[in-house]
Design a protein around this motif. Structure first.
Motif, PDB file in Angstrom:
ATOM      1  N   VAL A 206      12.092   9.527 -19.378  1.00  0.00           N
ATOM      2  CA  VAL A 206      12.395  10.457 -18.410  1.00  0.00           C
ATOM      3  C   VAL A 206      11.481  11.488 -18.224  1.00  0.00           C
ATOM      4  N   ILE A 207      10.743  11.810 -17.279  1.00  0.00           N
ATOM      5  CA  ILE A 207       9.755  12.815 -17.136  1.00  0.00           C
ATOM      6  C   ILE A 207      10.473  13.921 -15.996  1.00  0.00           C
ATOM      7  N   VAL A 208      10.461  15.147 -16.588  1.00  0.00           N
ATOM      8  CA  VAL A 208      10.902  16.034 -15.851  1.00  0.00           C
ATOM      9  C   VAL A 208      10.106  17.234 -15.474  1.00  0.00           C
ATOM     10  N   GLY A 209       9.995  17.814 -14.125  1.00  0.00           N
ATOM     11  CA  GLY A 209       9.140  18.805 -13.744  1.00  0.00           C
ATOM     12  C   GLY A 209       9.945  20.140 -13.958  1.00  0.00           C
ATOM     13  N   ALA A 210       9.423  20.944 -14.781  1.00  0.00           N
ATOM     14  CA  ALA A 210      10.149  22.239 -15.315  1.00  0.00           C
ATOM     15  C   ALA A 210      10.394  23.063 -13.886  1.00  0.00           C
ATOM     16  N   ARG A 211       9.408  22.853 -12.754  1.00  0.00           N
ATOM     17  CA  ARG A 211       9.472  23.707 -11.647  1.00  0.00           C
ATOM     18  C   ARG A 211       9.962  22.903 -10.511  1.00  0.00           C
ATOM     19  N   ASP A 212      10.857  21.665 -10.786  1.00  0.00           N
ATOM     20  CA  ASP A 212      11.202  20.724  -9.754  1.00  0.00           C
ATOM     21  C   ASP A 212      12.408  21.276  -9.179  1.00  0.00           C
ATOM     22  N   PRO A 213      12.668  21.756  -7.625  1.00  0.00           N
ATOM     23  CA  PRO A 213      13.654  22.273  -7.000  1.00  0.00           C
ATOM     24  C   PRO A 213      14.561  21.161  -6.620  1.00  0.00           C
ATOM     25  N   ALA A 214      13.821  19.893  -6.271  1.00  0.00           N
ATOM     26  CA  ALA A 214      14.503  18.858  -5.760  1.00  0.00           C
ATOM     27  C   ALA A 214      15.300  18.084  -6.656  1.00  0.00           C
ATOM     28  N   THR A 215      14.829  17.218  -7.771  1.00  0.00           N
ATOM     29  CA  THR A 215      15.240  16.474  -8.822  1.00  0.00           C
ATOM     30  C   THR A 215      15.144  17.479 -10.061  1.00  0.00           C
ATOM     31  N   THR A 216      16.171  18.266 -10.407  1.00  0.00           N
ATOM     32  CA  THR A 216      15.967  19.401 -11.050  1.00  0.00           C
ATOM     33  C   THR A 216      15.906  18.955 -12.615  1.00  0.00           C
ATOM     34  N   PRO A 217      15.161  19.679 -13.622  1.00  0.00           N
ATOM     35  CA  PRO A 217      15.402  19.311 -14.948  1.00  0.00           C
ATOM     36  C   PRO A 217      16.805  19.036 -15.389  1.00  0.00           C
ATOM     37  N   ALA A 218      17.817  19.624 -15.096  1.00  0.00           N
ATOM     38  CA  ALA A 218      19.236  19.232 -15.221  1.00  0.00           C
ATOM     39  C   ALA A 218      19.630  17.829 -14.793  1.00  0.00           C
ATOM     40  N   ASP A 219      19.055  17.401 -13.751  1.00  0.00           N
ATOM     41  CA  ASP A 219      19.209  16.015 -13.186  1.00  0.00           C
ATOM     42  C   ASP A 219      18.407  14.921 -14.274  1.00  0.00           C
TER      43      ASP A 219
END
Length: 258
Positions: A206-219
């Protein structure tokens, strides 16, 4: 450009890399097309047979005016694999492409070897948000959505520092068929894979974007914690982390695939 006919519908597909190499299938986000992977393909195609395709409703693929669902989107991907004679593939999907990957991992796990799921979610509410975007597209087309889309995809500092990338991304959003965008919005609106993914038994990154407001780190964390043995990598990026941080993204997936 390769156009494949799958159950009477046309899909745009591109294949790069050695014909006898392990397959790696790439799946794009909402409002994009297979060109969103241009930064990754030169590196990955040295080792893999890289298959890119435009999702239903996107790019040069079929875009019927209808509400889609992930059963349909997942079967589209399987249809592309079948048409190319590929029994099993690695998978890398971002956002909607990651959601499609989750469907495949739960409904056709034997077709997936290892899966990288980037900037994605197993559920994205509320329904009113997606209904609002569908109405906006109906009233004003993609022109009414493009600037807000780019703001969700990329942090302000990146939008300001990379005008050429922004021009390419803006053009990509604007050429998305309105009917296809609306159909895929409906699919995301109605999706809830939170329980189903607990049964996934394939290797997953799972790759997460720390600044992602759409699919958030919590998602992303929810997906990683729900799938036994899943790994998670966080990049200092917004939603389209493969475009914003191409070298880091490319390396993370290559390392995971082995």
């Amino acid at each position: 450009m390769t156009m494949l006919m799958i159950q009477g519908e046309t899909f745009h597909v591109r294949v790069d890399g050695p014909a006898d190499a392990p397959a790696l299938m790439l799946s794009n986000s909402l409002s994009s097309d297979l060109s969103m992977w241009d930064d990754q393909v030169p590196a990955w195609s040295r080792r893999y047979r890289v298959i890119r395709y435009d999702h239903r409703g996107h790019g040069a693929s079929v875009a019927p005016r209808a509400e889609y669902d992930f059963d349909q989107l997942g079967r589209d991907a399987l249809g592309v694999l079948d048409a190319l004679g590929i029994e099993q593939t690695h998978w890398c999907g971002l956002s909607m492409g990651g959601m499609t990957g989750l469907w495949l991992l739960t409904h056709a796990p034997h077709r997936i070897d290892r899966a990288a799921l980037a900037n994605t979610a197993a559920h994205m509410g509320p329904p009113a948000l997606w209904d609002g975007r569908i109405r906006t597209a109906e009233r004003g087309g993609m022109e009414a959505l493009v600037e807000a889309t780019l703001e969700r995809w990329f942090p302000a500092h990146f939008r300001e520092s990379a005008p050429a990338v922004m021009a390419r991304m803006r053009a990509m959003v604007l050429r998305t068929p309105v009917a296809g965008y609306q159909g895929c919005c409906a699919a995301i609106r109605d999706m809830d894979q939170r329980e189903a993914i607990k049964g996934i038994d394939r290797p997953v990154l799972v790759i997460v974007g720390a600044r992602d407001p759409a699919t958030t780190p919590a998602d992303g964390a929810l997906i990683a914690s729900s799938i036994p043995g899943a790994e998670m990598v966080t990049l200092d990026a917004g939603h389209l982390s493969n475009v914003e941080r191409p070298a880091e993204f490319t390396a993370a997936v290559a390392q995971f695939l082995g």
